[in-house]
Structure formats: C-alpha cells, structure tokens
Design an enzyme around this catalytic site. Structure first.
Site, PDB file in Angstrom:
ATOM      1  N   GLY A 261     -23.527  47.103  13.188  1.00 19.82           N
ATOM      2  CA  GLY A 261     -23.471  48.258  14.074  1.00 19.82           C
ATOM      3  C   GLY A 261     -22.396  48.127  15.148  1.00 19.82           C
ATOM      4  O   GLY A 261     -21.736  47.093  15.289  1.00 19.82           O
ATOM      5  N   HIS A 262     -22.260  49.198  15.942  1.00 19.10           N
ATOM      6  CA  HIS A 262     -21.221  49.226  16.978  1.00 19.10           C
ATOM      7  C   HIS A 262     -21.461  48.141  18.036  1.00 19.10           C
ATOM      8  O   HIS A 262     -22.593  47.821  18.383  1.00 19.10           O
ATOM      9  CB  HIS A 262     -21.169  50.611  17.642  1.00 19.10           C
ATOM     10  CG  HIS A 262     -22.450  51.016  18.296  1.00 19.10           C
ATOM     11  ND1 HIS A 262     -23.494  51.573  17.605  1.00 19.10           N
ATOM     12  CD2 HIS A 262     -22.854  50.947  19.583  1.00 19.10           C
ATOM     13  CE1 HIS A 262     -24.491  51.839  18.434  1.00 19.10           C
ATOM     14  NE2 HIS A 262     -24.127  51.463  19.639  1.00 19.10           N
ATOM     15  N   ASN A 263     -20.361  47.543  18.484  1.00 17.79           N
ATOM     16  CA  ASN A 263     -20.341  46.524  19.545  1.00 17.79           C
ATOM     17  C   ASN A 263     -20.932  45.185  19.124  1.00 17.79           C
ATOM     18  O   ASN A 263     -21.089  44.291  19.962  1.00 17.79           O
ATOM     19  CB  ASN A 263     -21.081  46.995  20.808  1.00 17.79           C
ATOM     20  CG  ASN A 263     -20.519  48.265  21.381  1.00 17.79           C
ATOM     21  OD1 ASN A 263     -19.371  48.625  21.124  1.00 17.79           O
ATOM     22  ND2 ASN A 263     -21.323  48.972  22.158  1.00 17.79           N
ATOM     23  N   VAL A 264     -21.291  45.013  17.865  1.00 13.74           N
ATOM     24  CA  VAL A 264     -21.813  43.718  17.409  1.00 13.74           C
ATOM     25  C   VAL A 264     -20.706  42.666  17.481  1.00 13.74           C
ATOM     26  O   VAL A 264     -19.533  42.949  17.213  1.00 13.74           O
ATOM     27  CB  VAL A 264     -22.357  43.828  15.969  1.00 13.74           C
ATOM     28  CG1 VAL A 264     -22.544  42.454  15.337  1.00 13.74           C
ATOM     29  CG2 VAL A 264     -23.669  44.592  15.962  1.00 13.74           C
ATOM     30  N   SER A 281     -24.719  46.172  19.497  1.00  7.25           N
ATOM     31  CA  SER A 281     -24.579  45.359  20.712  1.00  7.25           C
ATOM     32  C   SER A 281     -25.287  44.011  20.635  1.00  7.25           C
ATOM     33  O   SER A 281     -25.493  43.361  21.667  1.00  7.25           O
ATOM     34  CB  SER A 281     -25.077  46.130  21.941  1.00  7.25           C
ATOM     35  OG  SER A 281     -24.321  47.309  22.129  1.00  7.25           O
TER      36      SER A 281
END
Length: 366
Positions: A261-264, A281
């Site tokens: 997912g985003h910001n991982v 995240s």
C-alpha cells in the site's frame, strides 16, 4: 549453449568428479536424464539420496557432498557444498530468458525526450514517456509502459505487460515479471465528517448514528523508489506514496500477487511471498520473511529479521528477530501451545459435561 563439467564446476565454486570434459547442455530431473551420448548430456539434479535412486547409469549429476558417484554408475558429477546455492548458479547458467530482440522494435512509442541506454532491447508496442531514463543493457518486453520521468538503472529486465508509473525510481538489475504494476495510485479516501471506520477505531466498535457518507479521493503525489537487485513478481502491485515515496530496499524479492500500500517502507533483502498484503504507512525492517498470505495492518512496524509463517495476520508492532504465526500473530511457540489446547477442547468439553452430571447428582443427594 553447452559448457564442460570442469567449466561449470569452476563457475559454481564446486568440485568435479569423473570425465570433466563432458559437455553439459542443460538440467533435468533424475528420472528424466539419459546416459551421456556424443560427449554431451543433461545434468541431473540429485542432491539427496532419495533423488539419486532414480539416476540412470552413465548419466551426469549434481550430488551433495558425501554422496558416492561410483555407487550410481555416473559418468561425471559435481559436488554441491550447499545444494540450493549451486542450483541457483546452475539455473542461471542455462536460463535463456525472454526472447527480446536487441534494438528498438519499430512499433515501440518512445518520447523524444526519453534517454535510452546503450545496448537496450525494446520489444513491440512498448510505450516510454517523456523524460524517462532507462539504463544501459535494459531489456523491455512487449506491451510494457513506462510513465514520464521514471528512472531505471542498468541491466533491467522488464517482462511483457508490466506497468511502471510516472516518476518511479529503480536501481540496477531490476526484474519485473509480467503484469506487475509499480506506481499506481494509493487507496486513500476521506469523508467530510468522521467516517464509520474512524468512529469504530476511536470507540473500539460502538456505533452512534449511521448515516450516508461520500468518499473523497486523497491524491497520490509521492512515488515509488526501488533499490538495486529488486525483483517484482507477476501481477504484484506497489502503490505510490501520498506525499513521501513508497520504498523497497535493495535485494528485496517480491513474489506474485503481493500488494504494498501507499507509504509502505520495506527494508533490504526481504522475502515477501505470494499474496502478502501490507497496508498503508507500515514499515518492514531488513531481512524480513513474510510467508504466503501474511497480512500486515496499517501504520505498524516490523523489526529486522522477523519471520512470519503462512497466513499470519499482524496487527501490532513486532520486535526484531521474532518468529510469529497465527491470527492474530503471536510468538510461534505460543501459537503452537494454542493449537495444542484447541485440539484438547473436545475432550475437555466431555470431561466438563461428566463433571457437571456428577455435581448435579451430589447436590440432589444432599
């Protein structure tokens, strides 16, 4: 392609035995390899006695150290000090890879501002956007698309149908399998008022008034950054970050159907097996192994050298070096005790029922 037993052993750092001038034309299962003919043959992968039992006399094979080639009637053998490592070198030596003709195919669409490194091979119907930088010796299969300003290092291998979004940055020796998507938008939305999800996180399940809600997209302004020697499996997806980049460290290998997912942020030399999902995240340390179907909740951290067994569900922080299993994931020794206790439950239920009957009779007599 053919190399001699002696040449192959030298390249693998292994010891050769027998007629080391025999040429090796490929690798095969012990039961399917034939005796050497015309000075060449396939090399059987027989690195344990149970596999070696299927060897045909006169063939050539890789054996584990301590095995005796004479007892199998081999013509030649290579001894593997670490069998799977030797197997990695052997398969690399005979892997032809995809057929991507050197040069740029006439159907490829490449923006004039893109920079294509020397000795690149660009297949049919590839689309490369403005400002893209593609390093030397890149091989790009058919129907790949690379978005504007993406930067990819040397010796990349991008299999057919992969999608690389705008501004994605990747290091050297990147491998992307068919159908992978790097740099899609993150799944991030917000409601004008507190959403039901935010409410139950705050109240741990209690709901007030349930009302209509409209989701508004939070756009992804970040990108994806991949280190050197990263491999991305078929149909895996890595979302771009909201503001900062989604990151994958050097040497990390990502299997088919993995979702980041985003910001991982994933560290170096990790193994993420098929169907792993890491929510937005979250942070994963170095050398972490997540087995198949492991799920990681959002906004948590996993320390270095953690190993999570298959189908584990991780909802809280995991300290470095821990081995975990289960749903919710706990220390593996704790999970094994839980499983033992669960198997005893039917017997406990029977014992409790008998105890209740005994107590009831005693009360009636009293």
């Amino acid at each position: 392609m053919a190399v001699t037993i002696a040449e192959l052993a030298a390249s693998l750092g292994a010891q050769a035995w027998g007629d080391t001038g025999i040429r090796v034309t490929g690798a095969g299962e012990p039961s399917s390899t034939a005796p050497v003919e015309s000075g060449a043959g396939q090399l059987a992968l027989a690195m344990s006695p149970k596999y070696a039992e299927a060897l045909t006399p006169g063939c050539i094979a890789i054996l584990a150290e301590g095995m005796e080639p004479e007892s199998y009637g081999l013509a030649a053998a290579i001894f593997a000090p670490r069998p799977r490592l030797v197997m990695a070198g052997l398969t690399r030596a005979f892997d032809r890879g995809p057929d991507i003709v050197p040069g740029i195919h006439p159907t490829a669409v490449i923006d004039a501002s893109a920079s294509i490194g020397a000795d690149a091979a660009i297949g049919p119907f590839v689309v490369i956007g403005a400002g893209v930088v593609l390093g030397p010796r890149a091989r790009v299969g058919a129907h790949v698309s690379i978005g504007r300003n993406a930067r990819i290092g040397d010796d990349a291998l991008i299999h057919p149908g992969a999608r690389i979004g705008h501004d994605v940055v990747a290091g050297d020796r990147l491998i992307i399998q068919p159908g992978a998507v790097i740099g899609g938008d993150g799944f991030s939305f917000v409601t004008p008022e507190e959403s039901g999800i935010e409410e139950i996180r705050r109240t741990l399940g209690a709901r007030a008034d349930i009302r209509q809600q409209h989701w508004t997209r939070i756009h992804s302004l970040g990108t994806v950054e991949l280190g050197d020697d990263v491999e991305i499996g078929a149909n895996a997806t890595i979302d771009r970050g909201t503001i900062r980049a989604t990151r994958v460290g050097s040497g990390t290998k990502i299997d088919n159907l993995v979702m980041l997912g985003h910001n991982v942020s994933v560290g170096k030399d990790c193994l993420l097996c098929s169907q792993v999902g890491i929510a937005g995240s979250s942070t994963v340390g170095d050398r972490v192994v997540l087995a198949g179907k492991v799920g990681v909740s959002d906004n948590i951290s996993i320390g270095d050298d953690v190993i999570a067994g298959g189908a584990a569900k991780i909802f809280t922080r995991v300290p470095a070096g821990r081995v975990i299993l289960g749903n919710p994931a706990v220390k593996i020794e704790t999970q094994l005790e839980i499983q033992k206790a669960m198997r005893r439950l039917p017997r406990f239920a029977q014992q409790l029922s008998k105890l209740q009957e005994t107590v009831t009779r005693l009360l009636e007599k009293g």
